[in-house]
Design a protein around this motif. Structure first.
Motif, mmCIF file in Angstrom:
data_model
loop_
_atom_site.group_PDB
_atom_site.id
_atom_site.type_symbol
_atom_site.label_atom_id
_atom_site.label_comp_id
_atom_site.label_asym_id
_atom_site.label_seq_id
_atom_site.Cartn_x
_atom_site.Cartn_y
_atom_site.Cartn_z
ATOM 1 N N LEU A 189 -14.933 22.702 16.969
ATOM 2 C CA LEU A 189 -13.609 22.903 17.537
ATOM 3 C C LEU A 189 -12.601 23.197 16.431
ATOM 4 O O LEU A 189 -12.669 22.607 15.358
ATOM 5 C CB LEU A 189 -13.165 21.654 18.306
ATOM 6 C CG LEU A 189 -13.936 21.330 19.594
ATOM 7 C CD1 LEU A 189 -13.516 19.966 20.125
ATOM 8 C CD2 LEU A 189 -13.709 22.391 20.654
ATOM 9 N N PHE A 190 -11.668 24.117 16.696
ATOM 10 C CA PHE A 190 -10.595 24.381 15.746
ATOM 11 C C PHE A 190 -9.398 24.906 16.528
ATOM 12 O O PHE A 190 -9.506 25.334 17.676
ATOM 13 C CB PHE A 190 -11.036 25.396 14.676
ATOM 14 C CG PHE A 190 -11.164 26.811 15.174
ATOM 15 C CD1 PHE A 190 -10.127 27.725 14.988
ATOM 16 C CD2 PHE A 190 -12.296 27.223 15.838
ATOM 17 C CE1 PHE A 190 -10.239 29.020 15.447
ATOM 18 C CE2 PHE A 190 -12.423 28.519 16.310
ATOM 19 C CZ PHE A 190 -11.397 29.424 16.110
ATOM 20 N N GLY A 191 -8.235 24.878 15.874
ATOM 21 C CA GLY A 191 -7.028 25.396 16.513
ATOM 22 C C GLY A 191 -6.714 24.656 17.800
ATOM 23 O O GLY A 191 -6.834 23.432 17.905
ATOM 24 N N ASP A 192 -6.331 25.399 18.830
ATOM 25 C CA ASP A 192 -5.970 24.839 20.126
ATOM 26 C C ASP A 192 -7.210 24.797 21.020
ATOM 27 O O ASP A 192 -7.319 25.500 22.020
ATOM 28 C CB ASP A 192 -4.871 25.691 20.766
ATOM 29 C CG ASP A 192 -4.310 25.030 22.021
ATOM 30 O OD1 ASP A 192 -4.557 23.821 22.211
ATOM 31 O OD2 ASP A 192 -3.633 25.727 22.799
ATOM 32 N N ASP A 193 -8.179 23.936 20.629
ATOM 33 C CA ASP A 193 -9.450 23.784 21.344
ATOM 34 C C ASP A 193 -10.266 25.067 21.361
ATOM 35 O O ASP A 193 -11.092 25.269 22.270
ATOM 36 C CB ASP A 193 -9.223 23.302 22.782
ATOM 37 C CG ASP A 193 -9.063 21.791 22.848
ATOM 38 O OD1 ASP A 193 -9.380 21.131 21.842
ATOM 39 O OD2 ASP A 193 -8.618 21.277 23.883
ATOM 40 N N ASP A 194 -10.044 25.953 20.394
ATOM 41 C CA ASP A 194 -10.895 27.126 20.267
ATOM 42 C C ASP A 194 -12.259 26.705 19.724
ATOM 43 O O ASP A 194 -12.405 25.637 19.143
ATOM 44 C CB ASP A 194 -10.245 28.164 19.348
ATOM 45 C CG ASP A 194 -8.934 28.683 19.914
ATOM 46 O OD1 ASP A 194 -8.785 28.658 21.144
ATOM 47 O OD2 ASP A 194 -8.073 29.094 19.120
ATOM 48 N N ARG A 195 -13.257 27.592 19.911
ATOM 49 C CA ARG A 195 -14.626 27.273 19.492
ATOM 50 C C ARG A 195 -15.127 28.244 18.428
ATOM 51 O O ARG A 195 -14.922 29.460 18.547
ATOM 52 C CB ARG A 195 -15.583 27.335 20.676
ATOM 53 C CG ARG A 195 -15.844 26.020 21.390
ATOM 54 C CD ARG A 195 -14.703 25.553 22.203
ATOM 55 N NE ARG A 195 -15.101 24.530 23.174
ATOM 56 C CZ ARG A 195 -14.285 23.979 24.030
ATOM 57 N NH1 ARG A 195 -13.010 24.343 24.065
ATOM 58 N NH2 ARG A 195 -14.695 23.048 24.872
ATOM 59 N N LEU A 196 -15.778 27.672 17.420
ATOM 60 C CA LEU A 196 -16.535 28.466 16.442
ATOM 61 C C LEU A 196 -18.006 28.146 16.686
ATOM 62 O O LEU A 196 -18.438 27.009 16.515
ATOM 63 C CB LEU A 196 -16.132 28.105 15.017
ATOM 64 C CG LEU A 196 -16.916 28.833 13.918
ATOM 65 C CD1 LEU A 196 -16.602 30.329 13.948
ATOM 66 C CD2 LEU A 196 -16.595 28.254 12.539
#
Length: 435
Positions: free
Chosen positions: A182-189
């Motif tokens: 998870l990174f940023g505003d619940d974005d996914r890598l």
């Protein structure tokens, strides 16, 4: 900045005074002042139009418009700010291009999505491993392209401590390991690794262990049978052979136990098990295991206490659970000194069900605890002959718990005994049927 403002104000007032004096000379001072204000407004509107036109496309327009006074100073400052922003943008773009270039060189597939799973960017390896298409898949939801229920559940669960393994939707012969961060505003890598070779090696290892164990079982059973016959008639043999035959029988029995554990572990790992959703009465199961443990203890007279009063049952494969729990209890008997205490507890709470096996043995150094569930790993190899264990007991426990969505917790300190706790999720608990 203050002197320039003063200078601009001075020139403005001087211009208005000049037009007013000209109007006074002609006999209309008010018209002269109005004319001056009108000229100043027209000039200001002209400069505003030039500024708006330049701000609309500063890169195409190039240099900022030239002007005098306050407007000239404003154009100059805006031009410097624009140049600085362009330089910062170019540096950021160069870094992004470098990151994307380096990511594209990775063998692992890398995908970025938003919180809902809409695909924003992916590298070339992701196209190869997962079959994504640059022209049509931009903005698509990733779980619509990886149509595996396990992946959708894994994506939505937001618990990414353990990776997910699955076959590639585009190339089923490729086995992938999926990791999400998870990174940023619940974005996914999302990182997809090709673990096909490791998966095949693991399958080969399991098949080898399973096949060899089954092939060895028959001849070893024959050998053990003949040795048992010889042991029963040892009095008819020369004295020098009696000890050798008894030693051979003991080692044959140990080999049979080892092969039985290998076969059991292979079945558990490969999914050759019964339905793991059958309600099992853990209270009764523990009572039976502890009765066998008292028999195993024999003359060592361990104090084996049972604390199993939970009313709920556990959904699972009873034979697997029996193997796991008996391994823990029998290990406690083996490694606890004579007349020591062993406490077996089964209790439930809001987190789920918990089976605890606590002993007053020698304890285990913290260095060994992370590796105790590995096959054949021993914290104290010198005790192998004394205990007669195979080194597979805790590996069996670990895989049984994995099949039942649980995990093993080990608490131990040298000289203060050990406690092994099996944790099961609340979803596997069911109310016991009356009667």
């Amino acid at each position: 900045m203050q002197p320039k403002w003063s200078k601009h104000l001075y020139y403005t007032l001087a211009g208005l005074a000049g037009t007013t004096l000209a109007g006074l000379y002609l006999g209309y001072p008010l018209y002269g002042l109005i004319a001056g204000l009108g000229l100043y407004l027209l000039w200001t509107l002209h400069q505003t139009r030039r500024l708006a036109k330049w701000l609309a496309e500063p890169e195409i327009a190039g240099e900022a418009p030239q002007s005098l006074g306050l407007w000239g100073d404003l154009f100059e400052r805006l031009h410097k700010l624009n140049q600085n922003n362009l330089q910062i943008r170019d540096r950021l773009r160069a870094r992004i291009d470098r990151i994307q270039e380096s990511t594209n060189s990775m063998r692992d597939g890398v995908i970025m999505t938003d919180a809902q799973g809409a695909m924003e960017w992916w590298n070339g390896s992701a196209e190869h491993l997962l079959g994504f298409r640059r022209n049509t898949d931009q903005g698509q939801y990733i779980y619509n392209l990886i149509r595996t229920p396990a992946f959708k559940s894994y994506f939505d669960a937001r618990d990414y401590r353990e990776p997910l393994e699955l076959n590639s939707p585009a190339k089923p012969h490729i086995h992938l390991q999926i990791e999400i961060s998870l990174f940023g505003d619940d974005d996914r890598l999302i990182v997809a690794k090709d673990v096909t070779r490791l998966h095949q090696l693991e399958l080969m290892r399991r098949d080898f262990v399973s096949n060899v164990s089954h092939e060895m079982r028959t001849p070893l059973t024959v050998i053990s049978g003949y040795l048992e016959t010889l042991v029963d008639n040892a009095d008819d043999l020369p004295a020098k052979w009696q000890r050798a035959i008894k030693t051979m029988a003991t080692q044959a029995l140990r080999m049979e136990t080892l092969i039985a554990d290998l076969i059991l572990l292979s079945r558990i790992e490969t999914g050759e098990q019964e339905d793991t959703n059958t309600p099992t009465d853990i209270n009764t199961l523990i009572g039976q295991i502890c009765q066998d443990a008292r028999t195993l203890s024999g003359d060592r007279q361990h104090e084996i206490l049972v604390n199993a009063t939970a009313s709920k049952m556990l959904k699972g494969d009873e034979s697997q659970l029996r193997s796991a729990f008996s391994n823990l209890v029998f290990n406690a008997v083996k490694y606890t000194p004579a007349q020591g205490r062993i406490t077996v507890s089964w209790y439930t709470d809001a987190d789920g069900g918990h089976l605890s096996v606590k002993d007053t043995g020698a304890g285990i150094d913290q260095v060994h605890i992370p590796r105790l569930t590995e096959r054949f790993y021993r914290a104290d190899p010198s005790r192998h002959k004394d205990t007669g264990g195979t080194g597979l007991g805790l590996a069996i426990v670990k895989h049984v718990l994995i099949n039942h969505d649980g995990h093993l917790e080990i608490r131990s300190k040298p000289g203060k005994g050990s406690e092994f706790v099996c944790h099961f999720p609340a979803e596997r608990l069911v109310e016991a049927h009356p009667g």
